[in-house]
Design a protein around this motif. Structure first.
Motif, PDB file in Angstrom:
ATOM      1  N   UNK A 106       0.851  -1.206   0.000  1.00 24.68           N
ATOM      2  CA  UNK A 106       0.000   0.000   0.000  1.00 24.68           C
ATOM      3  C   UNK A 106       0.887   1.257   0.000  1.00 24.68           C
ATOM      4  N   UNK A 107       1.972   1.212   0.766  1.00 24.55           N
ATOM      5  CA  UNK A 107       2.903   2.362   0.807  1.00 24.55           C
ATOM      6  C   UNK A 107       3.567   2.530  -0.561  1.00 24.55           C
ATOM      7  N   UNK A 108       3.990   1.407  -1.149  1.00 27.04           N
ATOM      8  CA  UNK A 108       4.645   1.459  -2.472  1.00 27.04           C
ATOM      9  C   UNK A 108       3.695   2.092  -3.494  1.00 27.04           C
ATOM     10  N   UNK A 109       2.446   1.695  -3.427  1.00 30.07           N
ATOM     11  CA  UNK A 109       1.456   2.208  -4.386  1.00 30.07           C
ATOM     12  C   UNK A 109       1.311   3.721  -4.234  1.00 30.07           C
ATOM     13  N   UNK A 110       1.252   4.152  -2.978  1.00 26.52           N
ATOM     14  CA  UNK A 110       1.129   5.600  -2.696  1.00 26.52           C
ATOM     15  C   UNK A 110       2.352   6.358  -3.229  1.00 26.52           C
ATOM     16  N   UNK A 111       3.539   5.838  -2.943  1.00 24.20           N
ATOM     17  CA  UNK A 111       4.771   6.517  -3.389  1.00 24.20           C
ATOM     18  C   UNK A 111       4.877   6.526  -4.913  1.00 24.20           C
ATOM     19  N   UNK A 112       4.446   5.413  -5.543  1.00 19.13           N
ATOM     20  CA  UNK A 112       4.578   5.341  -7.017  1.00 19.13           C
ATOM     21  C   UNK A 112       3.661   6.345  -7.715  1.00 19.13           C
ATOM     22  N   UNK A 113       2.632   6.789  -7.001  1.00 16.57           N
ATOM     23  CA  UNK A 113       1.760   7.818  -7.578  1.00 16.57           C
ATOM     24  C   UNK A 113       2.446   9.185  -7.514  1.00 16.57           C
ATOM     25  N   UNK A 114       3.396   9.330  -6.594  1.00 18.68           N
ATOM     26  CA  UNK A 114       4.073  10.622  -6.387  1.00 18.68           C
ATOM     27  C   UNK A 114       5.449  10.685  -7.033  1.00 18.68           C
ATOM     28  N   UNK A 115       6.158   9.553  -7.058  1.00 19.99           N
ATOM     29  CA  UNK A 115       7.545   9.514  -7.543  1.00 19.99           C
ATOM     30  C   UNK A 115       7.649   8.502  -8.681  1.00 19.99           C
ATOM     31  N   UNK A 116       8.571   8.740  -9.642  1.00 25.88           N
ATOM     32  CA  UNK A 116       8.692   7.798 -10.750  1.00 25.88           C
ATOM     33  C   UNK A 116       9.196   6.418 -10.320  1.00 25.88           C
ATOM     34  N   UNK A 117      10.019   6.398  -9.274  1.00 24.85           N
ATOM     35  CA  UNK A 117      10.605   5.126  -8.866  1.00 24.85           C
ATOM     36  C   UNK A 117      10.713   5.023  -7.362  1.00 24.85           C
ATOM     37  N   UNK A 118      10.679   3.800  -6.864  1.00 26.71           N
ATOM     38  CA  UNK A 118      10.944   3.611  -5.435  1.00 26.71           C
ATOM     39  C   UNK A 118      12.033   2.562  -5.270  1.00 26.71           C
ATOM     40  N   UNK A 119      12.686   2.650  -4.134  1.00 26.57           N
ATOM     41  CA  UNK A 119      13.742   1.709  -3.823  1.00 26.57           C
ATOM     42  C   UNK A 119      13.227   0.843  -2.671  1.00 26.57           C
ATOM     43  N   UNK A 120      13.338  -0.468  -2.838  1.00 30.15           N
ATOM     44  CA  UNK A 120      13.011  -1.364  -1.731  1.00 30.15           C
ATOM     45  C   UNK A 120      14.322  -2.032  -1.353  1.00 30.15           C
ATOM     46  N   UNK A 121      14.711  -1.927  -0.082  1.00 30.76           N
ATOM     47  CA  UNK A 121      15.988  -2.534   0.289  1.00 30.76           C
ATOM     48  C   UNK A 121      15.926  -3.267   1.616  1.00 30.76           C
ATOM     49  N   UNK A 122      16.911  -4.098   1.802  1.00 31.54           N
ATOM     50  CA  UNK A 122      17.070  -4.911   3.001  1.00 31.54           C
ATOM     51  C   UNK A 122      17.124  -4.010   4.239  1.00 31.54           C
ATOM     52  N   UNK A 123      16.373  -4.377   5.253  1.00 35.34           N
ATOM     53  CA  UNK A 123      16.432  -3.613   6.509  1.00 35.34           C
ATOM     54  C   UNK A 123      17.712  -3.969   7.260  1.00 35.34           C
ATOM     55  N   UNK A 124      18.444  -2.950   7.652  1.00 38.93           N
ATOM     56  CA  UNK A 124      19.693  -3.158   8.387  1.00 38.93           C
ATOM     57  C   UNK A 124      19.471  -2.845   9.856  1.00 38.93           C
ATOM     58  N   UNK A 125      20.262  -3.483  10.715  1.00 39.88           N
ATOM     59  CA  UNK A 125      20.164  -3.211  12.157  1.00 39.88           C
ATOM     60  C   UNK A 125      21.522  -2.769  12.660  1.00 39.88           C
ATOM     61  N   UNK A 126      21.558  -1.704  13.410  1.00 39.41           N
ATOM     62  CA  UNK A 126      22.831  -1.247  13.964  1.00 39.41           C
ATOM     63  C   UNK A 126      22.743   0.192  14.415  1.00 39.41           C
ATOM     64  N   UNK A 127      23.908   0.796  14.597  1.00 36.31           N
ATOM     65  CA  UNK A 127      23.962   2.198  15.014  1.00 36.31           C
ATOM     66  C   UNK A 127      24.406   3.055  13.834  1.00 36.31           C
ATOM     67  N   UNK A 128      23.772   4.205  13.710  1.00 33.91           N
ATOM     68  CA  UNK A 128      24.078   5.086  12.573  1.00 33.91           C
ATOM     69  C   UNK A 128      25.080   6.161  12.954  1.00 33.91           C
ATOM     70  N   UNK A 129      25.881   6.576  12.001  1.00 33.29           N
ATOM     71  CA  UNK A 129      26.674   7.796  12.193  1.00 33.29           C
ATOM     72  C   UNK A 129      26.886   8.499  10.868  1.00 33.29           C
ATOM     73  N   UNK A 130      27.203   9.786  10.960  1.00 29.37           N
ATOM     74  CA  UNK A 130      27.401  10.610   9.767  1.00 29.37           C
ATOM     75  C   UNK A 130      28.892  10.854   9.603  1.00 29.37           C
ATOM     76  N   UNK A 131      29.397  10.582   8.413  1.00 29.61           N
ATOM     77  CA  UNK A 131      30.798  10.893   8.116  1.00 29.61           C
ATOM     78  C   UNK A 131      30.809  11.888   6.955  1.00 29.61           C
ATOM     79  N   UNK A 132      31.029  13.153   7.317  1.00 28.06           N
ATOM     80  CA  UNK A 132      31.034  14.216   6.312  1.00 28.06           C
ATOM     81  C   UNK A 132      32.464  14.358   5.796  1.00 28.06           C
ATOM     82  N   UNK A 133      32.652  14.095   4.501  1.00 24.61           N
ATOM     83  CA  UNK A 133      33.988  14.171   3.912  1.00 24.61           C
ATOM     84  C   UNK A 133      34.062  15.334   2.931  1.00 24.61           C
TER      85      UNK A 133
END
Ligand code: AMP
Ligand code: GLY
Length: 442
Positions: free
Chosen positions: A172-199
């Motif tokens: 249902x979410x994919x359908x909603x997004x596809x009406x708004x955006x040309x493409x969607x990305x579906x990807x594997x859910x990852x588990x862990x801690x996030x950080x930002x590395x600004x280079x």
């Protein structure tokens, strides 16, 4: 002595403006903003308020004021191609061309680049322009994340378990997004801690800045909807307590490979910020996304610590001489907390969105730095809009003190505003460390 154009009006641009204007090499700063940020105005020689989509207006402003180069803060003007149009007038910029800004604006461009050049860090992913095949792909993974393939300010990403549970809801979410955006990305859910590395990247050389952790969820305890970021912290050793030196080396190596791949793929040199959102997982470092600019709030953690002259740094990025410039950051802890309208990140009809006044008062903030974001200085005081209002930053030798400085400053800001009190606290950091231990299986 240089004349510099700054594009942008948030707290990220306020700290960029501060870094530029305090340089002895900066003669004057000219700022193009979407709204009148009093902090940026204070340090600028001249400002213009307009729309980021009005590229001609930005370029005319740059030409009229004979700027030597431009620094582009937010992603929208990059996506509008401001860097390309400035280049046609002979004005170089810290910030990539429209084509190279796809690193941020097209999630599929970046995922495919990593796949093609066999760079580590991609989760399993597929993109779709129709519903066909999505259910089968979801069935092949343990959990998924759905992302619109465009600029959403980090707000369109939905995670299984947090925002939806089963395949039916995902579709249902994919359908909603596809009406708004040309493409969607579906990807594997990852588990862990996030950080930002600004280079920082001049096309060939890539230099890391201190690692930062942002907090995207709206409420304390990492609950509520994802936002643009409620606050962030960094440590004096430029690592984070849940990441190792090795994680940072790996993150920098990934970004170096990406800069090389971009050149091989497009023949263009990337000049600007390559900000990776990484997740440390059981499988090692994984890439969530790249942004083609400094992070907001993360710019407020790193730029105040920069010892290297920021104008020289910008010139090295533009001229391709980053390899010969020592880029040095002070060894302090930083904690940034955003003061936001109470209803920020919540649906328009949420009770928190019923304000009686949009006025802010700023009391005694002690040693904290204050960076204005979406505020407007009017005759009767400072007013906020629907976005993040003020970033306050505590800087100290230890994280505990930096947190206290930021928290005290937040408490001195009055009005119908909110913040996350848990950012940078020992309790939340201990939770991150424990989570990482569990994930690494230690
Ligand atoms: P992005 O805009 O791609 O960085 O996504 C926004 C947020 O969604 C990230 O900061 C993560 O918290 C979460 N997220 C994105 N991709 C994933 C993923 N593959 N697995 C788990 N969480 C994710
Ligand atoms: N802190 C998130 C961002 O700048 O996109």
């Amino acid at each position: 002595m240089v004349r510099v154009l700054l594009v942008g009006n948030g707290a990220r641009e306020h700290v960029i403006a501060e870094s530029l204007s305090k340089s002895p090499n900066c003669q004057s700063l000219f700022s193009f903003m979407k709204a009148n940020n009093p902090g940026i105005t204070r340090v600028s020689k001249k400002v213009t308020v307009g729309k980021y989509s009005e590229i001609a207006q930005i370029v005319d402003f740059a030409v009229e004021n004979k700027v030597d180069f431009a620094v582009v803060g937010p992603e929208d003007p990059l996506n509008e191609g401001v860097v390309d149009v400035l280049a046609k007038k002979g004005i170089a910029a810290v910030g990539p061309s429209k084509s190279l800004a796809r690193l941020e604006t097209s999630k599929s461009f970046t995922r495919d680049l990593l796949r093609k050049y066999q760079i580590k860090g991609n989760p399993d992913y597929q993109y779709f322009d129709s519903l066909q095949g999505i259910a089968e792909f979801i069935a092949s993974l343990d959990g998924v994340v759905i992302k619109p393939d465009g600029l959403t300010g980090g707000k369109g990403v939905v995670v299984q378990g947090d925002h939806f549970t089963n395949t039916q809801e995902a579709l249902a979410i994919c359908e909603k997004y596809l009406a708004e955006y040309p493409r969607i990305l579906v990807e594997e859910k990852l588990e862990g801690e996030e950080f930002s590395l600004q280079c920082l990247c001049d096309g060939k050389t890539v230099v890391a800045t201190p690692a930062v952790q942002d907090h995207k969820r709206r409420f304390d305890g990492d609950t509520g909807p994802n936002t643009g970021g409620m606050g962030s912290y960094s440590y004096p050793d430029h690592l984070l307590p849940f990441i190792s030196e090795g994680d940072l080396v790996e993150g920098l190596a990934i970004t170096k490979s990406v800069a090389e791949a971009i050149f091989q793929e497009t023949g263009e040199l990337y000049k600007g910020v390559m900000y990776a959102g990484f997740m440390v997982t059981k499988k090692g470092l994984m890439l969530l996304e790249y942004n083609a600019r400094f992070g907001d709030p993360e710019a407020m953690n790193i730029l105040p610590l920069l010892k290297t002259d920021f104008v020289e740094l910008c010139q090295a990025i533009i001229e391709g001489s980053l390899a010969s410039l020592p880029v040095v950051f002070e060894n302090y802890a930083t904690v940034c907390k955003y003061v936001v309208p109470k209803g920020y990140g919540l649906p328009d009809d949420h009770p928190y969105n019923r304000y009686t006044s949009t006025k802010l008062t700023v009391g005694e903030v002690g040693p904290a730095r204050l960076y204005y974001s979406s505020v407007d200085q009017k005759d009767d005081g400072i007013h906020f809009s629907s976005s993040r209002a003020i970033g306050v930053v505590g800087i100290a030798p230890e994280i505990e003190e930096a947190q206290r400085i930021a928290q005290n400053a937040v408490m001195a800001i009055g009005g119908e505003v909110a913040h996350r009190s848990d950012i940078g606290t020992p309790e939340l950091i201990a939770k991150r460390i424990a989570n990482m231990k569990k994930i690494r299986g230690a």
